[in-house]
Motif scaffolding. Structure first.
Motif, PDB file in Angstrom:
ATOM      1  N   GLU A  60       3.638 -12.381  10.762  1.00 30.86           N
ATOM      2  CA  GLU A  60       3.188 -13.698  11.189  1.00 30.86           C
ATOM      3  C   GLU A  60       2.485 -14.427  10.045  1.00 30.86           C
ATOM      4  O   GLU A  60       1.847 -13.812   9.193  1.00 30.86           O
ATOM      5  N   ALA A  61       2.591 -15.729  10.036  1.00 26.35           N
ATOM      6  CA  ALA A  61       1.940 -16.537   9.010  1.00 26.35           C
ATOM      7  C   ALA A  61       0.430 -16.507   9.209  1.00 26.35           C
ATOM      8  O   ALA A  61      -0.064 -16.713  10.325  1.00 26.35           O
ATOM      9  N   ARG A  62      -0.298 -16.237   8.135  1.00 27.02           N
ATOM     10  CA  ARG A  62      -1.759 -16.275   8.186  1.00 27.02           C
ATOM     11  C   ARG A  62      -2.293 -16.391   6.775  1.00 27.02           C
ATOM     12  O   ARG A  62      -1.693 -15.938   5.812  1.00 27.02           O
ATOM     13  N   ARG A  63      -3.430 -17.009   6.648  1.00 24.96           N
ATOM     14  CA  ARG A  63      -4.135 -17.146   5.371  1.00 24.96           C
ATOM     15  C   ARG A  63      -5.321 -16.191   5.405  1.00 24.96           C
ATOM     16  O   ARG A  63      -6.137 -16.247   6.329  1.00 24.96           O
ATOM     17  N   ASP A  64      -5.407 -15.311   4.423  1.00 26.67           N
ATOM     18  CA  ASP A  64      -6.445 -14.292   4.387  1.00 26.67           C
ATOM     19  C   ASP A  64      -7.308 -14.511   3.148  1.00 26.67           C
ATOM     20  O   ASP A  64      -6.845 -14.364   2.008  1.00 26.67           O
ATOM     21  N   ASP A  65      -8.567 -14.874   3.360  1.00 29.06           N
ATOM     22  CA  ASP A  65      -9.480 -15.177   2.252  1.00 29.06           C
ATOM     23  C   ASP A  65     -10.341 -13.982   1.845  1.00 29.06           C
ATOM     24  O   ASP A  65     -11.294 -14.133   1.076  1.00 29.06           O
ATOM     25  N   SER A  66     -10.016 -12.807   2.346  1.00 25.76           N
ATOM     26  CA  SER A  66     -10.783 -11.609   2.003  1.00 25.76           C
ATOM     27  C   SER A  66     -10.503 -11.196   0.558  1.00 25.76           C
ATOM     28  O   SER A  66      -9.410 -11.412   0.022  1.00 25.76           O
ATOM     29  N   ILE A  67     -11.474 -10.563  -0.067  1.00 22.95           N
ATOM     30  CA  ILE A  67     -11.297 -10.024  -1.416  1.00 22.95           C
ATOM     31  C   ILE A  67     -10.562  -8.691  -1.307  1.00 22.95           C
ATOM     32  O   ILE A  67     -11.017  -7.780  -0.615  1.00 22.95           O
ATOM     33  N   ILE A  68      -9.412  -8.609  -1.985  1.00 21.91           N
ATOM     34  CA  ILE A  68      -8.649  -7.365  -1.963  1.00 21.91           C
ATOM     35  C   ILE A  68      -8.183  -7.031  -3.374  1.00 21.91           C
ATOM     36  O   ILE A  68      -8.204  -7.871  -4.278  1.00 21.91           O
ATOM     37  N   SER A  69      -7.730  -5.798  -3.548  1.00 23.85           N
ATOM     38  CA  SER A  69      -7.208  -5.322  -4.824  1.00 23.85           C
ATOM     39  C   SER A  69      -5.737  -4.943  -4.665  1.00 23.85           C
ATOM     40  O   SER A  69      -5.256  -4.698  -3.548  1.00 23.85           O
ATOM     41  N   GLN A  70      -5.035  -4.868  -5.777  1.00 28.21           N
ATOM     42  CA  GLN A  70      -3.648  -4.385  -5.744  1.00 28.21           C
ATOM     43  C   GLN A  70      -3.539  -3.016  -5.078  1.00 28.21           C
ATOM     44  O   GLN A  70      -2.525  -2.718  -4.450  1.00 28.21           O
ATOM     45  N   ILE A  71      -4.566  -2.165  -5.198  1.00 27.15           N
ATOM     46  CA  ILE A  71      -4.484  -0.812  -4.645  1.00 27.15           C
ATOM     47  C   ILE A  71      -4.468  -0.809  -3.123  1.00 27.15           C
ATOM     48  O   ILE A  71      -4.116   0.202  -2.500  1.00 27.15           O
ATOM     49  N   ASP A  72      -4.836  -1.935  -2.491  1.00 29.08           N
ATOM     50  CA  ASP A  72      -4.829  -2.007  -1.028  1.00 29.08           C
ATOM     51  C   ASP A  72      -3.450  -2.346  -0.468  1.00 29.08           C
ATOM     52  O   ASP A  72      -3.219  -2.201   0.739  1.00 29.08           O
ATOM     53  N   LEU A  73      -2.549  -2.782  -1.322  1.00 31.37           N
ATOM     54  CA  LEU A  73      -1.250  -3.240  -0.836  1.00 31.37           C
ATOM     55  C   LEU A  73      -0.315  -2.109  -0.427  1.00 31.37           C
ATOM     56  O   LEU A  73       0.363  -2.220   0.601  1.00 31.37           O
ATOM     57  N   PRO A  74      -0.211  -0.992  -1.177  1.00 36.67           N
ATOM     58  CA  PRO A  74       0.696   0.074  -0.735  1.00 36.67           C
ATOM     59  C   PRO A  74       0.375   0.656   0.638  1.00 36.67           C
ATOM     60  O   PRO A  74       1.293   0.810   1.466  1.00 36.67           O
ATOM     61  N   PRO A  75      -0.893   0.993   0.948  1.00 34.82           N
ATOM     62  CA  PRO A  75      -1.159   1.489   2.300  1.00 34.82           C
ATOM     63  C   PRO A  75      -0.824   0.460   3.378  1.00 34.82           C
ATOM     64  O   PRO A  75      -0.359   0.823   4.469  1.00 34.82           O
ATOM     65  N   THR A  76      -1.034  -0.803   3.068  1.00 28.83           N
ATOM     66  CA  THR A  76      -0.742  -1.857   4.031  1.00 28.83           C
ATOM     67  C   THR A  76       0.756  -1.946   4.310  1.00 28.83           C
ATOM     68  O   THR A  76       1.189  -2.113   5.461  1.00 28.83           O
ATOM     69  N   LEU A  77       1.572  -1.819   3.270  1.00 28.57           N
ATOM     70  CA  LEU A  77       3.020  -1.856   3.451  1.00 28.57           C
ATOM     71  C   LEU A  77       3.504  -0.700   4.316  1.00 28.57           C
ATOM     72  O   LEU A  77       4.394  -0.875   5.162  1.00 28.57           O
ATOM     73  N   LEU A  78       2.925   0.485   4.113  1.00 32.92           N
ATOM     74  CA  LEU A  78       3.310   1.632   4.944  1.00 32.92           C
ATOM     75  C   LEU A  78       3.039   1.343   6.415  1.00 32.92           C
ATOM     76  O   LEU A  78       3.861   1.640   7.285  1.00 32.92           O
ATOM     77  N   SER A  79       1.884   0.760   6.681  1.00 31.26           N
ATOM     78  CA  SER A  79       1.507   0.480   8.064  1.00 31.26           C
ATOM     79  C   SER A  79       2.425  -0.559   8.686  1.00 31.26           C
ATOM     80  O   SER A  79       2.887  -0.411   9.829  1.00 31.26           O
ATOM     81  N   LEU A  80       2.730  -1.619   7.949  1.00 37.14           N
ATOM     82  CA  LEU A  80       3.590  -2.678   8.468  1.00 37.14           C
ATOM     83  C   LEU A  80       5.028  -2.196   8.661  1.00 37.14           C
ATOM     84  O   LEU A  80       5.741  -2.677   9.545  1.00 37.14           O
ATOM     85  N   ALA A  81       5.446  -1.238   7.835  1.00 35.03           N
ATOM     86  CA  ALA A  81       6.808  -0.725   7.943  1.00 35.03           C
ATOM     87  C   ALA A  81       6.968   0.287   9.066  1.00 35.03           C
ATOM     88  O   ALA A  81       8.084   0.707   9.375  1.00 35.03           O
ATOM     89  N   GLY A  82       5.854   0.698   9.666  1.00 35.54           N
ATOM     90  CA  GLY A  82       5.926   1.640  10.775  1.00 35.54           C
ATOM     91  C   GLY A  82       6.077   3.083  10.339  1.00 35.54           C
ATOM     92  O   GLY A  82       6.667   3.894  11.054  1.00 35.54           O
ATOM     93  N   VAL A  83       5.508   3.420   9.157  1.00 30.60           N
ATOM     94  CA  VAL A  83       5.655   4.765   8.599  1.00 30.60           C
ATOM     95  C   VAL A  83       4.328   5.508   8.692  1.00 30.60           C
ATOM     96  O   VAL A  83       3.300   5.034   8.199  1.00 30.60           O
ATOM     97  N   SER A  84       4.350   6.674   9.310  1.00 32.68           N
ATOM     98  CA  SER A  84       3.198   7.575   9.308  1.00 32.68           C
ATOM     99  C   SER A  84       3.311   8.460   8.071  1.00 32.68           C
ATOM    100  O   SER A  84       4.295   9.182   7.911  1.00 32.68           O
ATOM    101  N   CYS A  85       2.319   8.393   7.183  1.00 30.25           N
ATOM    102  CA  CYS A  85       2.466   9.018   5.870  1.00 30.25           C
ATOM    103  C   CYS A  85       1.201   9.778   5.493  1.00 30.25           C
ATOM    104  O   CYS A  85       0.080   9.304   5.718  1.00 30.25           O
ATOM    105  N   THR A  86       1.400  10.950   4.915  1.00 29.45           N
ATOM    106  CA  THR A  86       0.293  11.709   4.327  1.00 29.45           C
ATOM    107  C   THR A  86       0.243  11.366   2.849  1.00 29.45           C
ATOM    108  O   THR A  86       1.237  11.531   2.129  1.00 29.45           O
ATOM    109  N   HIS A  87      -0.903  10.877   2.392  1.00 30.08           N
ATOM    110  CA  HIS A  87      -0.990  10.422   0.998  1.00 30.08           C
ATOM    111  C   HIS A  87      -2.442  10.497   0.494  1.00 30.08           C
ATOM    112  O   HIS A  87      -3.376  10.642   1.277  1.00 30.08           O
ATOM    113  N   PRO A  88      -2.629  10.367  -0.833  1.00 30.93           N
ATOM    114  CA  PRO A  88      -3.976  10.441  -1.407  1.00 30.93           C
ATOM    115  C   PRO A  88      -4.576   9.088  -1.771  1.00 30.93           C
ATOM    116  O   PRO A  88      -5.610   9.035  -2.447  1.00 30.93           O
ATOM    117  N   MET A  89      -3.973   7.982  -1.358  1.00 30.43           N
ATOM    118  CA  MET A  89      -4.431   6.667  -1.807  1.00 30.43           C
ATOM    119  C   MET A  89      -5.785   6.293  -1.211  1.00 30.43           C
ATOM    120  O   MET A  89      -6.045   6.534  -0.036  1.00 30.43           O
TER     121      MET A  89
END
Length: 631
Positions: free
Chosen positions: A518-547
């Protein structure tokens, strides 16, 4: 001197090729599975030529001048015998090393030399038969070397005019062999990597080269503790894990950050994941992100249609730093990015490695030469199944200094995603653009050029045009509803400033769209390192990882981490804590676009920043950025 050098070259090729063939025969099942002998032998010849040229460079280049001098001939014979024994000894040691570590001698071989008593005891107790065989082979090697290279004959003196001509010709041949290519970048292990089986990529090398390269790479493994100071390991783990929202004490003591991340989106079939990494596309070029010029209208329009992060920050100023962040979720360090460090070439967590267990096919698409910055070697060694780079681009519309244009890269991406639909295989694709890079080259007729065509501003316009053209096609494609796209920059261009951390030049665009985003504007401070876990969640993947990055569908870290040369920036809210090498930390109150107000250092924030600076160095050094095999 000249004859002895020529004999050494021929004998060394025979030794190394023979050793590689024997190793390939031993590992034939794996060799056959990865495509047979041809890529292994061809890559091996290139590496062998490099290594042999390094060893013979000095006597070969000087031979036109000195071959008639007896002392020079004797010195050459001694040097060639030493090189022959070292070259052969490492090949002799290779099978036992492969049995133990499933790779050629590498940095571990060097590190073991620091502990001769323990290592010699281990070898004597556990490898008597291998030691005996190696000793016999070494004796044979010494005898052959002595017969071939000792007391080379003094040769006739060349004419005065032939000496410089011959020396220059030999020097040119040596340089070409050492570079291994007529391309922009010299040969490295990634050049000859061709399989996601790390052992086979190592077999394409030779063991002396592998050891030398490991020694060379180790100088870049700068420890954050030596730069910023230290803290107790337990305290470091507690802070890093707690800030990531992970339990402390950890579930797995040996791998503290490893955890199971369950997705917030439940899907009947996991979505495809595509990361479009835009070269040097800082926020300064986007009007929607406060840029002074409206250079990215297509990206800004896409941001209005997806989940747009208005305060995303890069972890560094180089492509490899962005790549380690978006593909592995790895925090930055004062050392080189892990793509180029030896201990991360196998068994290091990436999204591709994590997704492999869910049936994903992972690929890297790049318009240039994928061995640049060791990208190819790192990716193939850590979960990627396929590399698509310049040699795979058929009839590209435009090829510049850095490779095929962005539109050609997007053509490849579209074709691969359509093929995934036909195979019904979920895929993860990392697509890395190249056009937005000096000397600012792109195909003519695509954009309305303003002023000098070869400027960063016009190249940004082209990169944005190519991005917009791709998404016009993608929205009509059969893969659109099943794909999560992330558009993010690797870093900004022109990273400079008179501040300890030029924060505005770490500010980058980041947009997630596609499927059911969905379209949304997010003004929170984030880092590139937060994007991979977010993609896993949006893709519907349950993953064991060290991130350690946050799943932004669940929580917002409100912090960004920035490595600027040896300065380490940790921004939390409006507070910017800067760790300096060998000096006390300093703190600022930061406000956009670039206002720094010095304030007193908050000890708790300084401790938090130090823990995050130390943790990735610890994880790399202790090889803990992976999922244990029994999990």
């Amino acid at each position: 001197m000249r004859n002895a050098t020529l004999i050494f070259i021929l004998a060394s090729f025979l030794l190394l090729v023979g050793s590689r063939l024997a190793l390939a025969a031993w590992q034939w099942r794996r060799v056959r599975k990865a495509g047979g002998l041809r890529p292994l032998l061809w890559g091996g010849l290139r590496i062998d030529a490099h290594q042999i040229a390094v060893l013979v460079a000095l006597p070969a280049v000087l031979s036109p001048w000195l071959a008639h001098i007896p002392a020079a001939a004797v010195a050459t014979g001694i040097w060639l015998q030493v090189c022959w024994v070292v070259l052969g000894f490492l090949e002799i040691a290779t099978p036992a090393f492969i049995q133990e570590y499933d790779t050629r001698p590498n940095r571990l071989f060097v590190e073991y030399l620091k502990h001769p008593r323990e290592v010699s005891g281990m070898l004597w107790r556990g490898y008597k038969r291998e030691l005996t065989g190696a000793l016999v082979a070494l004796i044979v090697l010494v005898v052959i070397g002595h017969a071939l290279f000792s007391n080379p004959p003094v040769e006739a003196r060349w004419s005065w005019w032939l000496m410089p001509v011959g020396s220059l010709a030999i020097l040119a041949a040596v340089i070409l062999a050492i570079r291994g290519t007529l391309g922009h970048r010299p040969i490295n292990p990634s050049t000859v990597a061709y399989s996601n089986d790390g052992l086979l990529n190592a077999l394409a090398l030779n063991s002396l080269y592998n050891v030398f390269y490991a020694i060379y790479s180790m100088k870049h493994e700068k420890s954050a503790g030596a730069v910023y100071g230290r803290m107790p390991g337990e305290r470091m783990q507690e802070i890093a894990l707690t800030c990531a929202g992970l339990p402390y004490p950890p579930a797995i003591a040996t791998h503290p950050s490893v955890h199971v991340q369950t997705p917030t989106r439940q899907r009947s079939r996991p979505a495809n994941i595509v990361i479009i990494l835009e070269e040097s596309l800082g926020a300064q070029y986007s009007a929607a992100l406060g840029g002074a010029q409206d250079l990215t209208p297509h990206l800004d329009a896409l941001a209005r249609q997806g989940w747009a992060f208005t305060r995303a920050y890069a972890t560094g100023t180089r492509s490899v730093r962005g790549l380690e962040a978006v593909t592995a979720g790895f925090l930055p360090t004062p050392a080189q990015a892990v793509l180029k460090l030896p201990a991360a070439q196998r068994g290091f967590f990436t999204l591709a490695a994590g997704l492999a267990g869910h049936g994903y096919h992972s690929r890297f698409i790049y318009g240039g030469e994928s061995h640049f910055d060791n990208m190819k070697g790192f990716f193939l060694g850590n979960g990627f199944d396929e590399i698509v780079d310049l040699p795979d681009f058929k009839n590209p519309a435009f090829v510049g200094t850095w490779g095929a244009s962005d539109e050609d890269m997007f053509t490849q991406l579209d074709a691969k995603l359509r093929a995934d639909v036909e195979s019904n295989t979920p895929s993860f694709t990392l697509a890395f653009s190249v056009s937005n890079h000096s000397p600012w080259e792109y195909p003519a007729g695509r954009i309305s050029v303003q002023g000098n065509p070869a400027t960063v501003e016009n190249t940004v316009r082209y990169a944005d045009w190519a991005l917009g053209q791709f998404f016009e096609r993608a929205r009509q494609a059969p893969y659109w509803e099943d794909t999560i796209f992330l558009i993010v920059a690797d870093h900004d261009s022109r990273v400079f400033g008179d501040t300890l951390i030029p924060v505005t030049h770490f500010h980058i665009p980041a947009v997630i769209l596609g499927a059911d985003i969905e379209a949304r504007r997010d003004d929170s401070i984030i880092s590139q390192i937060d994007l991979p876990p977010t993609l896993l969640s949006l893709a519907g993947v349950s993953c064991t990882h060290p991130m350690l990055g946050h799943d932004l569908t669940r929580s917002t870290p409100n912090r960004a981490i920035m490595q600027y040369e040896n300065n380490y920036g940790y921004m939390k809210g409006d507070d910017l804590l800067v760790l300096l090498p060998g000096k006390p930390a300093v703190q600022f109150r930061y406000s956009m676009p670039e206002t720094f107000e010095p304030v007193s250092v908050n000890p708790a924030l300084a401790e938090e920043a130090l823990a995050h600076a130390l943790w990735p160095s610890w994880a790399y050094r202790e090889t803990r950025y992976c999922v244990p095999v029994d999990n």
